[in-house]
Design a protein around this motif. Structure first.
Motif, PDB file in Angstrom:
ATOM      1  N   ALA A 125       0.837  -1.204   0.000  1.00  0.00           N
ATOM      2  CA  ALA A 125       0.000   0.000   0.000  1.00  0.00           C
ATOM      3  C   ALA A 125       0.871   1.252   0.000  1.00  0.00           C
ATOM      4  N   ALA A 126       1.900   1.269   0.841  1.00  0.00           N
ATOM      5  CA  ALA A 126       2.788   2.429   0.911  1.00  0.00           C
ATOM      6  C   ALA A 126       3.600   2.584  -0.368  1.00  0.00           C
ATOM      7  N   GLN A 127       4.028   1.455  -0.936  1.00  0.00           N
ATOM      8  CA  GLN A 127       4.828   1.518  -2.158  1.00  0.00           C
ATOM      9  C   GLN A 127       4.028   2.069  -3.330  1.00  0.00           C
ATOM     10  N   LEU A 128       2.827   1.576  -3.510  1.00  0.00           N
ATOM     11  CA  LEU A 128       2.014   2.060  -4.621  1.00  0.00           C
ATOM     12  C   LEU A 128       1.565   3.496  -4.394  1.00  0.00           C
ATOM     13  N   GLU A 171      -3.718   3.580  -7.947  1.00  0.00           N
ATOM     14  CA  GLU A 171      -4.386   4.106  -6.758  1.00  0.00           C
ATOM     15  C   GLU A 171      -5.418   3.117  -6.233  1.00  0.00           C
ATOM     16  N   SER A 172      -6.142   2.466  -7.140  1.00  0.00           N
ATOM     17  CA  SER A 172      -7.122   1.463  -6.725  1.00  0.00           C
ATOM     18  C   SER A 172      -6.445   0.269  -6.065  1.00  0.00           C
ATOM     19  N   ALA A 173      -5.321  -0.158  -6.637  1.00  0.00           N
ATOM     20  CA  ALA A 173      -4.593  -1.282  -6.053  1.00  0.00           C
ATOM     21  C   ALA A 173      -4.038  -0.918  -4.684  1.00  0.00           C
ATOM     22  N   ASP A 233      -6.801  -1.236  -2.278  1.00  0.00           N
ATOM     23  CA  ASP A 233      -7.074  -2.654  -2.017  1.00  0.00           C
ATOM     24  C   ASP A 233      -6.072  -3.216  -1.004  1.00  0.00           C
ATOM     25  N   TRP A 234      -4.792  -2.853  -1.157  1.00  0.00           N
ATOM     26  CA  TRP A 234      -3.772  -3.344  -0.226  1.00  0.00           C
ATOM     27  C   TRP A 234      -3.981  -2.757   1.162  1.00  0.00           C
ATOM     28  N   ARG A 235      -4.408  -1.482   1.239  1.00  0.00           N
ATOM     29  CA  ARG A 235      -4.684  -0.866   2.541  1.00  0.00           C
ATOM     30  C   ARG A 235      -5.805  -1.595   3.258  1.00  0.00           C
TER      31      ARG A 235
END
Length: 276
Positions: A175-178, A263-265, A268-270
């Motif tokens: 989440a942080a990487q994207l 941003e959507s991915a 999703d990870w968050r």
């Protein structure tokens, strides 16, 4: 084109001369202040002598260059934390005016967060010591300075969708990487495209590819395999690599759609991280 290491010495010397003269010092005056001779400074400026870290640190202090020359020594001249085949690429990327990256599996190194880079290094070197892993991580993060310096190179990045779906380091790290990639793209600091799974087989999909352009030298291309890398400056090969990159651009999503997907991915990870 000059050999990459010699080109790094020349870049160091040219910057030293420019910044010394801007500060109003002669070679002798600067030499006295950093405890070497004026001729020693001249040898740095003419790329005759390899820059030394302790002298570079003192030069930074006198010229008030915020660690610029020390970083040059560490990441371009001495190259800690880089495989031998990749060290010339690190030297050249600091001098590039434009960089185009393609990565089939991972977020490119220039955009990696510390946590993401650490997960990549641990996966590749599971038996290495913690100190060794941290050296590799620091070396990778140091390269990111080129995207924050002024002027930064124009940066175009293409990733396969695989890179935003593989859980490198876990959901929170992803989440942080994207989010970092999206932040850079949203601020206009890079142009990013994603090749979706729906594109099927595409040219060079399994291998990273980098193109670099320079103000005063021919362009280069770089590609990588298992424990090896190839830096290409033959005009015919570089032209062929550019055509391959054009094919990748053609099958990738638009920058706007790509940013929305990233941003959507990230969201999703968050959400995934919050559930665990």
């Amino acid at each position: 084109m000059a050999k990459p290491r010699q080109a790094a010495w020349e870049f160091f010397g040219a910057e030293l001369k420019r910044r010394r003269e801007t500060s109003g010092f002669t070679q002798d005056e600067l030499g006295r202040r950093v405890f070497v001779s004026g001729g020693y400074i001249g040898q740095f400026e003419q790329a005759i002598r390899k820059p030394q870290l302790d002298v570079a640190e003192r030069i930074d202090e006198i010229l008030q260059t915020d660690g610029f020359f020390a970083r040059m020594c560490e990441k371009l001249i001495n190259n800690p934390g880089y495989e031998r085949y990749f060290a010339p690429v690190v030297e050249l990327e600091a001098m590039a005016v434009a960089i185009c990256d393609y990565e089939p599996m991972l977020v490119p190194g220039l955009l990696q967060t510390a946590e993401y880079a650490r997960a990549v290094m641990l996966a590749s070197n599971p038996l290495d010591s913690e100190e060794s892993i941290e050296t590799l991580v620091r070396a990778r993060l140091d390269r990111a300075h080129i995207l924050q310096n002024a002027p930064a190179p124009a940066y175009w990045m293409i990733m396969h969708e695989t890179a935003i779906r593989i859980p490198v380091g876990g959901p929170e790290v992803m989440a942080a990487q994207l989010a970092r990639v999206a932040d850079f793209a949203g601020k206009g600091r890079l142009l990013v495209q994603v090749i979706p799974f729906a594109a099927g087989a595409v040219a060079a999909m399994e291998k990273p590819l980098r193109l670099m352009e320079f103000d005063d030298a021919p362009p280069t291309a770089y590609t990588e395999g298992l424990y090896t890398g190839h830096l290409l400056d033959d005009p015919a090969m570089v032209k062929r690599a550019n055509r391959t990159y054009d094919l990748l651009r053609a099958v990738a999503l638009s920058p706007e759609t790509s940013l929305a997907l990233i941003e959507s991915a990230a969201e999703d990870w968050r959400q995934c991280a919050n559930r665990t």
